[in-house]
Design a protein around this motif. Structure first.
Motif, mmCIF file in Angstrom:
data_model
loop_
_atom_site.group_PDB
_atom_site.id
_atom_site.type_symbol
_atom_site.label_atom_id
_atom_site.label_comp_id
_atom_site.label_asym_id
_atom_site.label_seq_id
_atom_site.Cartn_x
_atom_site.Cartn_y
_atom_site.Cartn_z
ATOM 1 N N ALA A 50 16.729 28.477 54.357
ATOM 2 C CA ALA A 50 15.994 27.550 55.230
ATOM 3 C C ALA A 50 14.494 27.780 55.155
ATOM 4 C CB ALA A 50 16.484 27.693 56.666
ATOM 5 N N THR A 51 14.057 29.038 55.168
ATOM 6 C CA THR A 51 12.614 29.302 55.100
ATOM 7 C C THR A 51 12.054 28.945 53.727
ATOM 8 O OG1 THR A 51 13.006 31.635 54.571
ATOM 9 C CG2 THR A 51 12.645 31.076 56.886
ATOM 10 N N VAL A 52 12.851 29.134 52.666
ATOM 11 C CA VAL A 52 12.396 28.740 51.327
ATOM 12 C C VAL A 52 12.177 27.228 51.284
ATOM 13 C CG1 VAL A 52 13.075 28.549 48.905
ATOM 14 C CG2 VAL A 52 13.412 30.693 50.111
ATOM 15 N N GLU A 53 13.107 26.464 51.835
ATOM 16 C CA GLU A 53 12.956 25.009 51.859
ATOM 17 C C GLU A 53 11.758 24.587 52.695
ATOM 18 O OE1 GLU A 53 16.598 23.134 53.005
ATOM 19 O OE2 GLU A 53 17.702 23.985 51.307
ATOM 20 N N ASP A 54 11.483 25.302 53.782
ATOM 21 C CA ASP A 54 10.324 24.982 54.621
ATOM 22 C C ASP A 54 9.010 25.282 53.913
ATOM 23 O OD1 ASP A 54 11.932 24.114 56.678
ATOM 24 O OD2 ASP A 54 11.823 25.995 57.810
ATOM 25 N N VAL A 55 8.959 26.401 53.179
ATOM 26 C CA VAL A 55 7.707 26.826 52.544
ATOM 27 C C VAL A 55 7.413 26.040 51.277
ATOM 28 C CG1 VAL A 55 6.539 28.770 51.414
ATOM 29 C CG2 VAL A 55 7.792 29.136 53.531
ATOM 30 N N ILE A 56 8.399 25.904 50.375
ATOM 31 C CA ILE A 56 8.110 25.271 49.078
ATOM 32 C C ILE A 56 8.891 24.000 48.806
ATOM 33 C CG2 ILE A 56 7.305 27.369 47.969
ATOM 34 C CD1 ILE A 56 9.980 27.718 46.699
ATOM 35 N N GLY A 57 9.795 23.615 49.684
ATOM 36 C CA GLY A 57 10.494 22.353 49.517
ATOM 37 C C GLY A 57 11.886 22.505 48.939
ATOM 38 N N VAL A 58 12.571 21.382 48.890
ATOM 39 C CA VAL A 58 13.936 21.328 48.384
ATOM 40 C C VAL A 58 13.890 21.469 46.860
ATOM 41 C CG1 VAL A 58 16.004 19.894 48.254
ATOM 42 C CG2 VAL A 58 14.583 19.845 50.296
#
Length: 152
Positions: A50-58
């Motif tokens: 979830a944090t990866v998607e928030d920081v750099i996107g899907v």
């Protein structure tokens, strides 16, 4: 007659110019790779999917085996006239996760002479707990007992 020859010359020059303009090389970028500044914000061992998607996107793609990783892929493709398009550059960022969904590793790969080349790698844990197939295979060689195999 003089007017016809001049018109024919200009027509041929115009056709030649249009033909040469069609032979121009063009480059197109496909995909997305997050910048290094954004990747530095992700901390292996702490951040989650979830944090990866928030920081750099899907991601462009994800791992098909147990949904193990996110892959961000960017390619530069050269288009020239009638020739088949060729990939001139490719960048891949692979983010792998442990079974709990926590970031395990971040690796960057590039394309060098048609071969995938690792550019950077960030790993949080050692592979002491992971035993590869070869290590398992050779680890069992000394553990065999001929008496047990013959049923004695």
């Amino acid at each position: 007659m003089i007017g016809m020859k001049t018109t024919l010359k200009y027509t041929l020059v115009a056709v030649a110019c249009v033909g040469l303009a069609g032979c121009e090389t063009s480059y197109r970028n496909h995909g997305y790779v997050p910048p290094e500044e954004d990747l530095q914000q992700i901390v292996p061992g702490i951040d989650t999917r979830a944090t990866v998607e928030d920081v750099i996107g899907v991601p462009n793609a994800s791992g098909v085996l147990n949904n193990s990783g996110y892959y961000y892929i960017q390619s530069e493709v050269k288009h020239f006239a009638w020739q088949k398009p060729t990939v001139t550059d490719r960048q891949i960022v692979a983010i792998t996760f442990d079974p709990a969904g926590v970031v395990e590793n971040i690796e960057s790969y590039g394309l060098d002479d048609g071969k995938v080349v690792p550019l950077s790698r960030r790993v949080t844990r050692t592979s002491d707990g992971d035993i590869s197939f070869i290590r398992k295979l050779f680890g069992n060689i000394g553990g065999l007992n001929v008496g047990q195999l013959l049923g004695e």
